[in-house]
Design an enzyme around this catalytic site. Structure first.
Site, PDB file in Angstrom:
ATOM      1  N   GLY A   1      31.399  29.768  26.875  1.00  0.00           N
ATOM      2  CA  GLY A   1      32.039  31.029  27.046  1.00  0.00           C
ATOM      3  C   GLY A   1      33.759  30.877  27.211  1.00  0.00           C
ATOM      4  CB  CYS A   2      35.559  28.434  28.369  1.00  0.00           C
ATOM      5  SG  CYS A   2      35.111  28.635  30.081  1.00  0.00           S
TER       6      CYS A   2
END
Lengths: 275, 275
Positions: free
Chosen positions: B117-118
């Site tokens: 998710g980064c």
């Protein structure tokens, strides 16, 4: 929902790949057994020549494109750098990207910016770096194409439809999806796409980038630095993401659901021929 | 939907705070004007004593708790470290956390792990560090409490209901929500909570952590390291997240929608008294 793969898609997710999902047994709210497929998440360490750069968490497909695209999107492998090799070692979950000339990225490791949606995000150097003087091609965007794309992407067989909890991104030209990548990290998916574009020599000027992720500042910046003039998402916006998009002339469409969407940047480049 | 704030909530989102959202005008798929509120996203640079640690992208509320919680969750401020001051300088978007004794975190900056998710995630040191020998309290979890919590949290006034494109987290005890934080980054919201818990001396043993984010490895690890025995999400799972949760005895509930959910870890601690 019946799924179908658009004929123009040169790269598609492979929900049938047993390495990408795992069958797990749990229970539901009544204690009844539930069997479901869950996406995998594994580390991949990216090396640039002799230097270890980062370990990313990924579902594990397309490791070479992910590694190359990550380095390209971080500015560690520039347009002029000649890539002499990309070696994936599945034993140690590592990819080594080799360039003819050692690149000077050490300075970029100095500062860390944790970006939206992150455990801890690091942008090597200034997030805004490279945006000064950037002008994107003023490519027209047809609403009818967007509506066809949204329907086509949502019906394409994917890990999202199979297991959920995953992000997707799709490079498109006009009404045609060209390459569709998925990953547990929305930026991994975009980085795989960047690696694929670099490897295949695909030009960004006439393309649209579709993402399932939110239109945060770093997604807008990444799309702009990739040179893609239009960014579309089923998710929403952040104010800074919109501000940057308006500054660099990136067309941004969000909240795309079926035939509906909201355009917060670049409406002057949109052709209103939709449903 | 009618919203109401549970009486047990000691900290709640403030959708009325004009600093957290911005009114933007765009157009819809037909070219008709649309006015919507969009969440803000701004940098906040976190210092530990004299050292700049990271710049996070945040909506901007609770900067002191975010900074302290980030450092606590990264293991840079340990249980034994006495915090002597937290100074927020709104002029330069910075927070300085001061400790009585300089902490030794330099070594932790050596390696970077980009997490799901980064944009680019960095976990200082080994993500798994601290999990060896960790045993969470075997706290029972009532299905009826989970179902009440889910309904209460979804009806609480929030930036999510106001503007979308934001993550939320809520610390709960039994059927009662205690503290609810939101941010553009799901980990920022959890870090604000960790800062609040440290500041208020709130113990984790009998609590449940609710998050809107996916149950990825780093979210599971973060919850476990915070000592909270139960993690609940409206989103889905990753296989490694579930594997780690089962190893450390963390109860994990996902896909919580209304009264329905799936439990993939710790079902032996769940009391089946739900609808």
């Amino acid at each position: 929902m019946s799924t179908t793969t658009p004929s123009t898609l040169r790269v598609t997710p492979d929900p049938a790949d047993p390495r990408l999902t795992r069958a797990l047994r749990g229970v539901d709210q009544a204690g009844a057994p539930v069997d479901l497929r869950v996406v995998e998440e594994r580390p991949l360490t990216i090396y640039l020549n002799a230097r270890e750069i980062v370990t990313v968490m990924t579902i594990g497909d397309h490791p070479e494109w992910l590694a190359l695209g990550f380095l390209v999107n971080q500015g560690m492998v520039r347009a002029g750098d000649r890539v002499t090799g990309i070696d994936h070692d599945a034993e140690v979950d590592a990819v080594i990207v080799r360039t003819a000339v050692e690149t000077d990225h050490e300075a970029r490791l100095a500062r860390a910016t944790r970006t939206s949606g992150c455990a801890v995000g690091t942008v090597f150097g200034d997030m805004m770096e490279g945006l000064e003087g950037l002008t994107l091609p003023s490519t027209a965007l047809k609403v009818s194409d967007l509506q066809r794309l949204s329907a086509a992407i949502n019906r394409t067989p994917s890990l999202y439809l199979e297991a959920g909890a995953i992000h997707g991104t799709c490079l498109c030209r006009g009404p045609d999806p060209l390459a569709y990548f998925e990953d547990v990290g929305r930026h991994n998916a975009v980085d795989k796409l960047a690696g694929w574009m670099r490897t295949t020599g695909t030009q960004p000027d006439d393309k649209t980038l579709y993402t399932t992720g939110r239109l945060t500042s770093e997604m807008v910046i990444k799309c702009a630095l990739m040179g893609i003039p239009a960014l579309v998402s089923r998710s929403g916006f952040t104010a800074w993401g919109v501000e940057i998009a308006r500054q660099v002339g990136l067309t941004v469409i969000g909240r795309m659901k079926g035939a509906r969407f909201v355009c917060l940047s670049g409406e002057e480049r949109v052709i209103w021929d939709g449903e």
